[in-house]
Design a protein around this motif. Structure first.
Motif, short mmCIF file in Angstrom:
data_model
loop_
_atom_site.label_atom_id
_atom_site.label_comp_id
_atom_site.label_asym_id
_atom_site.label_seq_id
_atom_site.Cartn_x
_atom_site.Cartn_y
_atom_site.Cartn_z
N UNK A 68 98.88 11.98 78.59
CA UNK A 68 97.62 12.11 77.85
C UNK A 68 96.89 10.77 77.74
N UNK A 69 97.63 9.69 77.52
CA UNK A 69 96.99 8.38 77.41
C UNK A 69 97.26 7.50 78.62
N UNK A 70 97.68 8.09 79.70
CA UNK A 70 97.96 7.31 80.91
C UNK A 70 97.56 8.11 82.13
N UNK A 71 96.26 8.05 82.46
CA UNK A 71 95.76 8.71 83.67
C UNK A 71 95.43 7.63 84.69
N UNK A 72 94.19 7.13 84.63
CA UNK A 72 93.84 5.99 85.50
C UNK A 72 94.74 4.80 85.17
N UNK A 73 95.01 4.64 83.89
CA UNK A 73 95.79 3.49 83.42
C UNK A 73 97.29 3.83 83.46
N UNK A 74 97.83 3.83 84.67
CA UNK A 74 99.22 4.29 84.86
C UNK A 74 100.21 3.41 84.09
N UNK A 75 99.86 2.15 83.92
CA UNK A 75 100.76 1.22 83.23
C UNK A 75 101.04 1.63 81.79
N UNK A 76 100.25 2.57 81.26
CA UNK A 76 100.45 3.00 79.87
C UNK A 76 101.47 4.14 79.75
N UNK A 77 102.10 4.52 80.85
CA UNK A 77 103.08 5.62 80.82
C UNK A 77 104.16 5.36 79.77
N UNK A 78 104.45 6.39 78.96
CA UNK A 78 105.47 6.20 77.90
C UNK A 78 106.72 7.05 78.11
N UNK A 93 106.20 13.51 77.69
CA UNK A 93 105.26 14.58 78.03
C UNK A 93 104.40 14.18 79.23
N UNK A 94 104.33 15.06 80.20
CA UNK A 94 103.42 14.84 81.33
C UNK A 94 102.26 15.82 81.19
N UNK A 95 101.06 15.31 81.28
CA UNK A 95 99.86 16.02 80.83
C UNK A 95 99.19 16.84 81.94
N UNK A 96 99.32 16.38 83.16
CA UNK A 96 98.76 17.12 84.30
C UNK A 96 99.83 17.21 85.38
N UNK A 105 110.26 16.97 91.87
CA UNK A 105 109.04 16.22 91.53
C UNK A 105 109.37 14.74 91.48
N UNK A 106 108.42 13.93 91.92
CA UNK A 106 108.53 12.49 91.72
C UNK A 106 107.91 12.19 90.35
N UNK A 107 108.65 11.48 89.51
CA UNK A 107 108.19 11.22 88.14
C UNK A 107 108.25 9.72 87.86
N UNK A 108 107.19 9.22 87.24
CA UNK A 108 107.22 7.81 86.80
C UNK A 108 107.68 7.76 85.36
N UNK A 109 108.66 6.91 85.09
CA UNK A 109 109.16 6.77 83.72
C UNK A 109 109.57 5.32 83.48
N UNK A 110 109.71 5.00 82.19
CA UNK A 110 110.05 3.62 81.82
C UNK A 110 111.47 3.60 81.27
N UNK A 111 112.38 2.95 81.97
CA UNK A 111 113.74 2.85 81.42
C UNK A 111 113.71 2.12 80.07
N UNK A 114 112.59 -1.59 79.25
CA UNK A 114 111.87 -2.18 80.40
C UNK A 114 110.55 -2.76 79.90
N UNK A 115 110.00 -3.69 80.66
CA UNK A 115 108.77 -4.35 80.20
C UNK A 115 107.59 -3.38 80.23
N UNK A 116 106.53 -3.70 79.45
CA UNK A 116 105.35 -2.83 79.46
C UNK A 116 104.58 -2.95 80.77
N UNK A 117 103.60 -2.05 80.95
CA UNK A 117 102.76 -2.11 82.16
C UNK A 117 103.44 -1.48 83.36
N UNK A 118 102.79 -1.57 84.50
CA UNK A 118 103.33 -0.91 85.70
C UNK A 118 104.65 -1.53 86.15
#
Ligand SMILES: Cc1cc2nc3c(=O)[nH]c(=O)nc-3n(C[C@H](O)[C@H](O)[C@H](O)COP(=O)(O)OP(=O)(O)OC[C@H]3O[C@@H](n4cnc5c(N)ncnc54)[C@H](O)[C@@H]3O)c2cc1C
Length: 456
Positions: A68-78, A93-96, A105-111, A114-118
């Protein structure tokens, strides 16, 4: 399958059905990314099903990145990845999520931690079913009520400790995912080319068969002009698409120049042809008159589908910025410049024709260099540069194609039109004297001689 064949088939298929191109492209690009970055064990486990043509056995792919808060701004993935008893589990939660019931599915997630951003993101492969056949721990919460692509579902997904496998290196998730995104962006450019082709075909058919005021529509000057204005972006997209596919084949075979070309041509086609498709689809609707607005005909559906291309897989602004990033960080501009010049060298152009190309190229290169240089990092000019590069590359590719065909110079005429109407200043009140001849040439279904093409 060679990329030219793959994208050629996509170009044809999308003219009948847009929505299902998404699972096709997702499966194709997920497989490619898995082979490139995944462990041998994962590849061995899934490749056979991912590449199977047996619909009862095959696995489909998807990409769950946007939140929801990380579309164009992928680095904001939570979405968080936790390693529990040696197993990676995803929470968030994945919004789209298009093709949400895909097998993988390939999924981006933050261990955790891990540091913020991409840089803190890792790529995971998420299976729908686990090895013992049980369903993995995630739910489709809701399906989106979409404007178009209604033949393919998109949903919201909640990951509730779903088991997933690391793909590639920790912290390089975004970089690895970029490969999948770029393949999908290219596919979207191809789909837009196909949607424009369908629209143009329908419009030409209507214009040749429907009568008003005792004449066929195609015999009316304003309609003829309208059709040519639809034809130009349609043919540009087709040439860029096939040329890009050819570069991809060479890039995959290890050609470094082709790899740089792919890096810039991919966002160029995604940026420009998806936008052109919106307009062409709208114009096609009007050619059918009132019926174009009625759901019994194809136009409304094509128009709805056409609008998605410039939104998903990166909006126009984001993709135009990526063109500039490719120039600034990966030095793609001189490579594209030299390549286009070599293409021009291989065409037997008259002196004034070549000069017209060279003049525009020199100017375009200067503008692109200025905008992307250290001193003048001018974001506002990004789209202008991206459009200019797309138009010029398409003109060169069309001229080159004409020279390959040899007995029909229609594509050189189109190339000249691109130089004139897309890349040169026009007096809006001036009526170009040669316009009626041009329109006549383009709408006649007869080959255009070299002499006629030269005279324009
Ligand atoms: C039907 C559909 C299916 C989708 N399927 C998937 C899927 O399967 N998997 C997936 O991961 N995602 C999917 N998406 C998500 C899609 O990729 C995103 O919606 C898209 O990337 C935009 O992100 P956003 O919605 O958060 O918009 P935002 O990022 O909030 O953007 C809003 C506006 O701001 C502009 N903007 C943002 N940043 C900048 C900037 N730096 N400069 C200038 N303008 C900017 C954008 O261009 C846009 O116009 C899907 C979307 C749709 C509509």
């Amino acid at each position: 399958m060679p990329p030219v064949v793959k994208y050629g088939l996509t170009f044809l298929y999308v003219q009948a059905e847009f929505g299902l191109c998404c699972p096709l492209s997702m499966t194709d690009s997920l497989t490619r990314t898995l082979r490139k970055f995944g462990s041998q064990e994962l590849v061995d486990r899934y490749l056979d099903r991912l590449t199977s043509q047996d619909s009862d056995y095959q696995y489909q792919g998807a990409m769950f990145m946007t939140e929801q808060d990380a579309g164009s701004d992928v680095g904001a993935v939570t979405t968080e990845a936790r390693c529990e008893d040696g197993v990676w589990r995803l929470y968030g939660d994945k919004w789209f999520c298009s093709n949400p019931d895909a097998d993988l599915a390939m999924v981006l997630a933050r261990p955790e931690n891990a540091e913020p951003g991409t840089r803190g993101l890792t790529l995971f492969l998420l299976p729908r079913r686990l090895e013992d056949g049980s369903l993995n721990r995630y739910r489709i919460l809701r399906l989106k009520d979409k404007l178009g692509t209604r033949s393919m579902a998109s949903g919201e997904i909640m990951l509730e400790g779903a088991e997933a496998y690391v793909v590639g290196e920790h912290g390089k998730g975004f970089k690895h995912m970029t490969d999948m995104i770029n393949m999908s962006r290219l596919s979207n450019g191809v789909r837009s080319a196909g949607l424009m082709r369908r629209t143009l075909n329908e419009s030409l058919f209507i214009a040749r068969n429907r009568m008003a005021f005792g004449r066929h529509l195609i015999d009316m000057p304003l309609m003829r002009r309208q059709l040519c204005k639809m034809m130009l972006p349609t043919e540009q997209a087709r040439s860029i698409m096939l040329h890009t596919a050819d570069c991809l084949q060479r890039a995959d075979a290890g050609d470094h120049e082709a790899a740089k070309l792919i890096r810039i041509l991919t966002p160029l086609i995604k940026f420009r042809s998806t936008r052109d498709a919106r307009r062409v689809a709208g114009d096609g609707m009007e050619v059918r008159g009132g019926c174009g607005y009625i759901e019994e005909w194809s136009d409304a559906r094509v128009l709805r589908d056409a609008h998605l291309g410039s939104i998903w897989e990166g909006t126009s602004n984001i993709v135009a910025l990526d063109v500039i990033r490719s120039i600034r960080r990966e030095g793609t501009l001189p490579v594209l410049h030299d390549y286009l010049q070599r293409c021009l060298d291989s065409i037997d152009l008259a002196q004034e024709e070549r000069q017209a190309f060279d003049t525009v190229l020199m100017r375009l290169k200067k503008v692109a260099e200025d905008v992307t240089s250290g001193e003048r990092n001018d974001e506002l000019e990004t789209r202008r540069v991206a459009s200019g590069l797309y138009h010029f590359a398409s003109a060169v590719f069309m001229a080159w194609e004409a020279s390959q065909l040899g007995d029909d110079w229609r594509r050189l005429v189109l190339a000249k039109l691109v130089l004139r109407y897309r890349l040169s200043a026009q007096d809006p009140l001036e009526s170009p004297a040669e316009e009626p001849v041009l329109i006549e040439m383009l709408l006649a279904e007869t080959p255009i001689s070299r002499e006629s093409a030269k005279r324009l």
